[in-house]
Design an enzyme around this catalytic site. Sequence first.
Site, short mmCIF file in Angstrom:
data_model
loop_
_atom_site.label_atom_id
_atom_site.label_comp_id
_atom_site.label_asym_id
_atom_site.label_seq_id
_atom_site.Cartn_x
_atom_site.Cartn_y
_atom_site.Cartn_z
N HIS A 294 1.07 -0.76 -0.04
CA HIS A 294 -0.24 -0.04 -0.16
C HIS A 294 0.80 1.20 0.23
O HIS A 294 2.42 1.32 0.47
CB HIS A 294 -1.03 0.44 1.09
CG HIS A 294 -2.13 -1.15 1.56
ND1 HIS A 294 -2.32 -1.18 -0.01
CD2 HIS A 294 -2.05 -1.86 2.08
CE1 HIS A 294 -3.69 -2.06 0.86
NE2 HIS A 294 -3.84 -3.01 1.72
N THR A 321 -10.88 6.91 3.39
CA THR A 321 -10.31 5.63 2.99
C THR A 321 -11.34 4.27 2.20
O THR A 321 -10.94 3.13 1.41
CB THR A 321 -8.80 5.17 2.96
OG1 THR A 321 -9.16 4.19 4.85
CG2 THR A 321 -7.89 5.80 3.24
N TYR A 345 -17.36 -3.97 9.60
CA TYR A 345 -16.73 -3.31 8.59
C TYR A 345 -16.36 -2.09 7.97
O TYR A 345 -17.87 -1.41 7.72
CB TYR A 345 -16.61 -3.98 7.30
CG TYR A 345 -16.38 -3.70 6.11
CD1 TYR A 345 -14.75 -4.18 5.91
CD2 TYR A 345 -16.96 -2.90 4.79
CE1 TYR A 345 -14.39 -3.95 4.91
CE2 TYR A 345 -16.03 -2.92 4.24
CZ TYR A 345 -14.86 -2.64 3.64
OH TYR A 345 -13.69 -2.17 2.63
N ARG A 365 -9.72 -6.09 6.30
CA ARG A 365 -9.00 -7.14 6.50
C ARG A 365 -9.33 -7.89 7.41
O ARG A 365 -8.97 -8.84 8.86
CB ARG A 365 -7.44 -7.10 6.67
CG ARG A 365 -6.60 -6.55 5.72
CD ARG A 365 -6.53 -6.19 4.24
NE ARG A 365 -6.22 -5.59 3.81
CZ ARG A 365 -5.81 -4.62 3.47
NH1 ARG A 365 -7.52 -3.79 3.44
NH2 ARG A 365 -5.88 -3.13 2.21
N GLY A 381 -11.13 1.89 -4.12
CA GLY A 381 -11.36 2.94 -4.14
C GLY A 381 -11.41 3.57 -5.75
O GLY A 381 -11.16 3.52 -6.16
#
Length: 658
Positions: A294, A321, A345, A365, A381
């Site tokens: 990332h 994000t 989540y 995750r 995204g």
Amino acid sequence: FSTGDKEILKGDPLTYLAKELKNYKPHRDHILNPPFLNGGAYGYISYDCVRYFEPRVEEYVNKQEDKLAIPESYLLFFNSFLLFDHRSKTLKISALCLLDGDIAANYSAAVQRIQELEYRLKHSSPEQCINVDPKTYEGVSNMGKSGYKSTVLQLKDRIVDGDIIQAVPSHRVTRRIGVHPFNIYTQLRELNPSRYNFYLECEKFQILGSSPELLVQVKKGIVVNHPIAGTRKRGSNPDEDNSLRKELLTDEKERAEHIMLVDLGRNDVNRVADPVTVKVDSLMDIELYSHVMHIVSQISGNLREGFSALDAFRSIFPAGTVSGAPKIKAVELIADLEKEKRGAYAGSVGYFSFSNDIDTCICIRSLVVKDNFAYLQAGSGIVYDSDPDFEYEETVNKMLALAKAIDKTEEIARETENVTNTAYVFRPNETSFNKLWENVILKESVLQYGGVMSSVKSAQGSKKILLIDNYDSFTFNLYQYIRQLGAHVVVFRNDKISLEECKQLNPDSIVVSPGPGWPGDSGVSLDVLRYFTGKVPILGVCLGHEALVEVFGGKIEHCGEIKHGKTSKIHHDGKYLYKGIPDNIEVIRYHSLAVPRDKIPTDFYICSESIDTHIVMGIRHKLFTVEGVQFHPESIKTEYGMQMLKNFLEIEGGEWKN
């Protein structure tokens, strides 16, 4: 305690949390590190709680189906702790001692809790984490590949139409499991060690994960945000990793996505921090994880007077994000497209300490396990350049570590019947604690603002600036720069103040912010521009600039190019806003709409344009002290943005002097 529509406690969980955290403070001579050892709340706050922090999105979230049916928040208070240091391989036991009432008796009770925990660790058999059915089952997405790709295309249409510049849709995979979730967690720690590894044993379900991304940390009054955006799958060897690293950092789409989320993160920190102290500590570093890499940055600032760590959490939650920008509009669109509530989540897992420190990660995750089903979820995204197939594959890559942890657990379970783990699993009962909160009255958050005023002292005689916020995710970056230049600023959202109230403020200058949509979506901004033109200097930024165009008889159209988080070189006339600034500078653009050259109001002229495509980047009134810019001077990637705002603040009166 737990909160939610089906729980005893309903509404904003931070209201209940703030009340409890006020009851206890660690003694100043005995503050422990890490801060969670000072006691406080530990657990999760679901993504869907955004409806309490930003009421505008409530109707959208309320329409979604609650398939998981877990509480919106689940927070536990502890008075004893086990701290395992993975580096030194040592275990420490600590217990809190209440310095009130019979302190000697309280101390004895704390010592006894330590001794009891030590005895249990040495002599008790741990609860067995039994795998009851180690078969491997297929996972099923609630969207499927075609559904996710359709969502991406719909969001790209909204980007073209100016509603958003980015959004982060997700899909959920449901997979039946017969292995114990704690066994999955132990495999996940091995497969994908991350900054935040967590396992929450709740009353009827479990949440586990290995999140790489800090949401918000507040320690000793310093707020930290850690945006992660831009992803590649890991290579098969170091050389391939290095090649993919270079590819990621030079990918225009990935860079643009990351920069816009850094600007969004700056905005969220600026809402609660002293603008003089807000800075980007690191920009566009690469972090490697088991299956992906990332792009990562970090933003920090000192909390402003009158704001708490919980205010910082409200301001930053949910992360850009996992939502998008402008954040509020992105959340609305996500709710419409995803149909199902996200639950844990994209929410947050972490602690809120009695020492006023917090440390929370984004719940990504991660797995929710309930009734022998595991729920995996991931998003990507979406910007105008996004390829639907690539974005879907990115979500699959993000779920790989979780899927492999389940696979590995099932494989081990098949090889060794009735596998157990040497760890205790606690199942707390929160019913009695919930009863304490039944009569608590909810209060409106300070960040659901009608107005936010500078709390940092301004220089005597400094200008009073009215900043109209068009529900944008960059407004408080304008606030930061203007405050750093010494002016006094008051911020109002475009539906939280009337024109009459603006008149009563008697501002020296006005700035109208960017925002989603078209000029007609800018609320009171239109009336403010009409009334104050010719009275005080006015600067319109992006949507504010577009509103200027239409107020004075011009027309905004699709400009034929989509520029979000990307730079362009501009040519300008060197006057007023651009005084003393070199020509051919780079500016950041976040727009798909613009004013055509032949649709500029007759009272205005062009004062800046993009060099490559000659898109109008700035206009100026011929008589009155009114300017508009299509680009974003407050962005971290705009050259001389601070100087432009300084030039604006130096403009006096309602008419140009020369």
